[in-house]
Scaffold this motif. Structure first.
Motif, PDB file in Angstrom:
ATOM      1  N   PRO A  87      38.730  41.897  24.995  1.00  0.00           N
ATOM      2  CA  PRO A  87      39.678  41.749  26.101  1.00  0.00           C
ATOM      3  C   PRO A  87      39.110  40.773  27.125  1.00  0.00           C
ATOM      4  N   LYS A  88      40.001  40.025  27.753  1.00  0.00           N
ATOM      5  CA  LYS A  88      39.539  39.167  28.845  1.00  0.00           C
ATOM      6  C   LYS A  88      39.286  40.048  30.050  1.00  0.00           C
ATOM      7  N   ILE A  89      38.028  40.118  30.478  1.00  0.00           N
ATOM      8  CA  ILE A  89      37.745  40.932  31.664  1.00  0.00           C
ATOM      9  C   ILE A  89      38.134  40.123  32.886  1.00  0.00           C
ATOM     10  N   GLN A  90      39.022  40.723  33.666  1.00  0.00           N
ATOM     11  CA  GLN A  90      39.480  40.068  34.875  1.00  0.00           C
ATOM     12  C   GLN A  90      38.687  40.647  36.035  1.00  0.00           C
ATOM     13  N   VAL A  91      38.023  39.798  36.804  1.00  0.00           N
ATOM     14  CA  VAL A  91      37.251  40.295  37.945  1.00  0.00           C
ATOM     15  C   VAL A  91      38.040  39.994  39.215  1.00  0.00           C
ATOM     16  N   LEU A  92      38.460  41.037  39.927  1.00  0.00           N
ATOM     17  CA  LEU A  92      39.257  40.840  41.134  1.00  0.00           C
ATOM     18  C   LEU A  92      38.406  40.686  42.384  1.00  0.00           C
ATOM     19  N   GLU A  93      37.229  41.291  42.361  1.00  0.00           N
ATOM     20  CA  GLU A  93      36.306  41.202  43.497  1.00  0.00           C
ATOM     21  C   GLU A  93      34.912  41.298  42.921  1.00  0.00           C
ATOM     22  N   ASP A  94      33.989  40.529  43.483  1.00  0.00           N
ATOM     23  CA  ASP A  94      32.609  40.662  43.027  1.00  0.00           C
ATOM     24  C   ASP A  94      31.654  40.693  44.217  1.00  0.00           C
ATOM     25  N   ARG A 288      43.891  48.274  47.106  1.00  0.00           N
ATOM     26  CA  ARG A 288      42.653  47.582  46.746  1.00  0.00           C
ATOM     27  C   ARG A 288      42.157  46.730  47.911  1.00  0.00           C
ATOM     28  N   GLN A 289      43.080  46.022  48.547  1.00  0.00           N
ATOM     29  CA  GLN A 289      42.664  45.156  49.662  1.00  0.00           C
ATOM     30  C   GLN A 289      42.133  45.979  50.832  1.00  0.00           C
ATOM     31  N   ARG A 290      42.771  47.123  51.094  1.00  0.00           N
ATOM     32  CA  ARG A 290      42.265  47.967  52.191  1.00  0.00           C
ATOM     33  C   ARG A 290      40.898  48.551  51.844  1.00  0.00           C
ATOM     34  N   MET A 291      40.734  48.936  50.598  1.00  0.00           N
ATOM     35  CA  MET A 291      39.437  49.500  50.173  1.00  0.00           C
ATOM     36  C   MET A 291      38.332  48.457  50.221  1.00  0.00           C
ATOM     37  N   HIS A 292      38.704  47.215  50.027  1.00  0.00           N
ATOM     38  CA  HIS A 292      37.744  46.122  50.099  1.00  0.00           C
ATOM     39  C   HIS A 292      37.015  46.157  51.446  1.00  0.00           C
ATOM     40  N   GLU A 305      36.942  45.274  38.342  1.00  0.00           N
ATOM     41  CA  GLU A 305      37.303  44.536  37.117  1.00  0.00           C
ATOM     42  C   GLU A 305      38.242  45.337  36.231  1.00  0.00           C
ATOM     43  N   SER A 306      38.931  44.629  35.349  1.00  0.00           N
ATOM     44  CA  SER A 306      39.883  45.301  34.465  1.00  0.00           C
ATOM     45  C   SER A 306      39.130  46.230  33.509  1.00  0.00           C
ATOM     46  N   ALA A 307      39.797  47.304  33.110  1.00  0.00           N
ATOM     47  CA  ALA A 307      39.131  48.333  32.295  1.00  0.00           C
ATOM     48  C   ALA A 307      40.165  49.032  31.421  1.00  0.00           C
ATOM     49  N   ASN A 308      39.674  49.954  30.604  1.00  0.00           N
ATOM     50  CA  ASN A 308      40.603  50.799  29.850  1.00  0.00           C
ATOM     51  C   ASN A 308      40.131  52.235  29.899  1.00  0.00           C
ATOM     52  N   GLU A 331      38.752  49.027  37.559  1.00  0.00           N
ATOM     53  CA  GLU A 331      37.734  49.969  38.037  1.00  0.00           C
ATOM     54  C   GLU A 331      36.891  49.358  39.139  1.00  0.00           C
ATOM     55  N   ILE A 332      36.514  50.202  40.102  1.00  0.00           N
ATOM     56  CA  ILE A 332      35.500  49.820  41.077  1.00  0.00           C
ATOM     57  C   ILE A 332      34.185  50.216  40.436  1.00  0.00           C
ATOM     58  N   ARG A 333      33.372  49.243  40.058  1.00  0.00           N
ATOM     59  CA  ARG A 333      32.127  49.544  39.363  1.00  0.00           C
ATOM     60  C   ARG A 333      30.948  49.233  40.273  1.00  0.00           C
TER      61      ARG A 333
END
Ligand code: ATP
Ligand code: ZN
Ligand code: MG
Length: 417
Positions: A87-94, A288-292, A305-308, A331-333
Motif C-alpha cells: 500500500p502507498k503509505i500516506q503521511v499526513l503529518e511528520d 486531526r488539525q485540532r489534535m495537531h 499515516e495511513s493504516a489498516n 494512525e497517530i504513531r
C-alpha cells in the motif's frame, strides 16, 4: 544443559516465501494465534524465514506435530503475502524529529516506583503519576470533543454477541474476542461449582464440566459500536450527530500482550461522527488539525499515516487493501526511542519504531447499512470516529520524556501538578 542450550533447543526455523517489509509486522503479530506451542515469533530480515521459540524442546515433538505446526505457519504466510501489494503509505503529518530526551523502556522504572502493577498478561493497575498523565490527555480529548459540541454518552463494558454478528466482527477479528459467561441457573451446577472451583498453579480455574451457560455476551472491543447500536433501525433525528465517550475495551492479543503497549483490557476515548459523508469526512479532518496543535503542546514525537485494521488472516489481504484504497484509517504513531536503541544493539538499521496511540477512522456507510441507521432523506448514515488509547498515549509520552515531570514539556508538567 545451560540456559543457552535450553533456549536453542526450543527454536524452530521455518523457511517461508519472501515476506515483503511492509507485511513483516502484520505476519509476526498473527503468528501469536497460530499454535499454543508458540512462545514467541519473529520474522528477521530479509523475511524469508520464521523463527519460533516453542514452549517445549522442538526435538521432543512427534514428527506429525511438527509438520502440523509448520503447515499452519505456511498457511498464515501464504494467505497474507500471496498476491498482496504494497500500500502507498500516506503521511499526513511528520513530527518524528521532535526532541525526545528519554531513551529507556519506562516499564522497569514504572514497576520499581509502584506506578504499574501487573495482574495478568495485558491487565495492569496504574498508579498516581500515570493516572494523572492519562487525566491530562483525557482533558485534551474532552476539549476536542467540546469543540465539536459532541454529546456525552456512557456505554456498557459488555456487548451482546448478536450486535457483533450484525457488524461482521466474528469474520474480521475473531482472534481478539473475549467472551463472557456465568454459571447456569441450576442449583446443582452452582453447588458443584462452589465446592470444586479452584485455581491451579498456572492460574487456570478448574471447574466441574458444564458449569457455564452458553455465550450471549462478550467484552466490548471498541467504544463507538455502542453508539451505532443505540441508533440502529431508526432515522437519525436532525441528520447528524457528534458524540463522545470513554470506555473499557478488550482485545486478546495473546503473546503480544507485553507491557503497557498492548493490553488485553485498555481504555479508549472516542469522538464519533454520524451523518452524511461530507459531514463525517470534514469533521475527521478538522479533528486531526485540532489534535495537531494539542500534540505539539505535549511535545510528543509522532507521525500521522495511513493504516489498516488488524484483520484476521483470511480477511486480511482483501480488507486491508480496501481500507488503504479508500483512505479509511489514519494512525497517530508515536516514537518509542528505546526500541530504536534495541535495534542498534542488534546492528540493524531500522526505520523509527512507532506505536499507534490513536486513529482517525471513516467507516463509509458500513454501520449505516448493516445496522439500518437512516438519514432523514432515507439514505444510510456514514460514520467515523477519532479514537485514542489512553494507556498507550501515556506510555509513549513516558517513553519519550521519562518519569520525572521536571523534565517534561511545561504544558504537561504544569497541568499535572
Ligand atoms: P494496533 O495497530 O496497535 O493493533 P489498532 O489499529 O487495532 O491498534 P484501533 O482499533 O485504531 O487500534 O484503536 C484505537 C486506539 O486504541 C489505538 O490507536 C491504540 O492507541 C488503542 N489500542 C488498540 N489496541 C490496543 C491494545 N491492545 N492495548 C492498548 N491500546 C490499544
Ligand atoms: Zn470507533
Ligand atoms: Mg493499527
Amino acid at each position: 544443559m545451560n540456559d543457552l542450550e535450553i533456549e536453542l533447543d526450543r527454536l524452530e526455523l521455518i523457511p517461508v516465501m519472501p515476506i515483503p517489509d511492509h507485511l513483516t509486522g502484520e505476519v509476526q503479530s498473527k503468528l501469536a494465534y497460530v499454535d499454543e506451542l508458540i512462545a514467541s515469533a519473529q520474522v528477521p530480515p530479509p523475511g524469508d524465514q520464521i523463527v519460533l521459540r516453542l514452549r517445549q524442546p522442538a526435538g521432543s515433538l512427534p514428527e506429525a506435530r511438527r509438520a502440523e505446526l509448520e503447515d499452519k505457519v505456511q498457511r498464515v504466510v501464504t494467505s497474507m503475502v500471496k498476491g498482496a501489494f504494497k500500500p502507498k503509505i500516506q503521511v499526513l503529518e511528520d513530527h518524528l524529529d521532535r526532541p525526545t530526551p528519554f531513551s529507556e523502556d519506562p516499564m522497569s522504572q514504572l514497576a520499581g516506583r509502584g506506578e504499574i502493577s501487573q495482574e495478568a498478561p495485558g491487565v495492569y493497575s496504574l498508579g498516581p503519576l500515570v493516572t494523572r498523565l492519562i487525566g491530562y490527555f483525557e482533558g485534551r480529548f474532552l476539549d476536542l470533543a467540546a469543540s465539536f459540541g459532541a454529546q456525552p454518552y456512557r456505554f456498557p463494558t459488555l456487548i451482546p454477541a448478536r450486535y457483533l454478528e450484525r457488524v461482521n466482527y466474528f469474520r474480521a477479528f475473531p482472534h481478539s474476542l473475549t467472551f463472557v459467561t456465568h454459571l447456569r441457573e441450576d442449583l446443582d451446577a452452582i453447588d458443584h461449582f462452589s465446592q470444586l472451583a479452584a485455581c491451579d498453579e498456572a492460574g487456570v480455574l478448574n471447574t466441574p464440566p458444564a458449569s457455564f451457560a452458553q455465550v450471549q455476551t462478550l467484552l466490548s472491543p471498541a467504544v463507538c459500536y455502542h453508539l451505532y447500536f443505540a441508533l440502529a433501525d431508526k432515522t437519525l433525528p436532525g441528520g447528524k450527530l457528534a458524540a463522545t465517550a470513554v470506555g473499557n475495551c478488550f482485545r486478546y492479543e495473546a503473546i503480544n500482550l507485553v507491557s503497557l503497549e498492548r493490553l488485553w483490557n485498555f481504555t479508549m476515548r472516542e469522538v464519533i461522527f454520524v451523518g452524511p459523508k461530507d459531514y463525517v469526512l470534514e469533521n475527521r479532518e478538522t479533528a486531526r488539525q485540532r489534535m495537531h496543535r494539542v500534540l505539539e503542546e505535549t511535545g510528543l514525537a509522532y507521525r500521522v499515516e495511513s493504516a489498516n485494521d488488524p484483520f484476521f488472516i483470511g480477511e486480511f489481504r482483501k480488507q486491508a487493501a480496501f481500507q488503504s484504497a479508500f483512505q479509511l484509517k489514519y494512525e497517530i504513531r508515536a516514537r518509542l526511542p528505546f526500541k530504536e536503541r534495541l535495534a542498534l544493539v542488534v546492528k540493524r538499521s531500522s526505520p523509527p519504531s512507532t506505536l499507534a496511540v490513536g486513529s482517525y477512522n471513516y467507516h463509509q456507510d458500513f454501520f449505516g447499512r448493516n445496522l439500518n441507521i437512516s438519514l432523514p432523506d432515507g439514505s444510510p448514515a456514514h460514520t467515523g470516529c477519532v479514537a485514542f488509547g489512553l494507556e498507550r498515549i501515556a506510555f509513549a509520552f513516558l517513553a519519550q520524556h521519562g518519569l520525572d515531570p521536571a523534565g517534561w514539556p511545561v504544558h504537561v508538567a504544569e497541568a499535572i501538578k
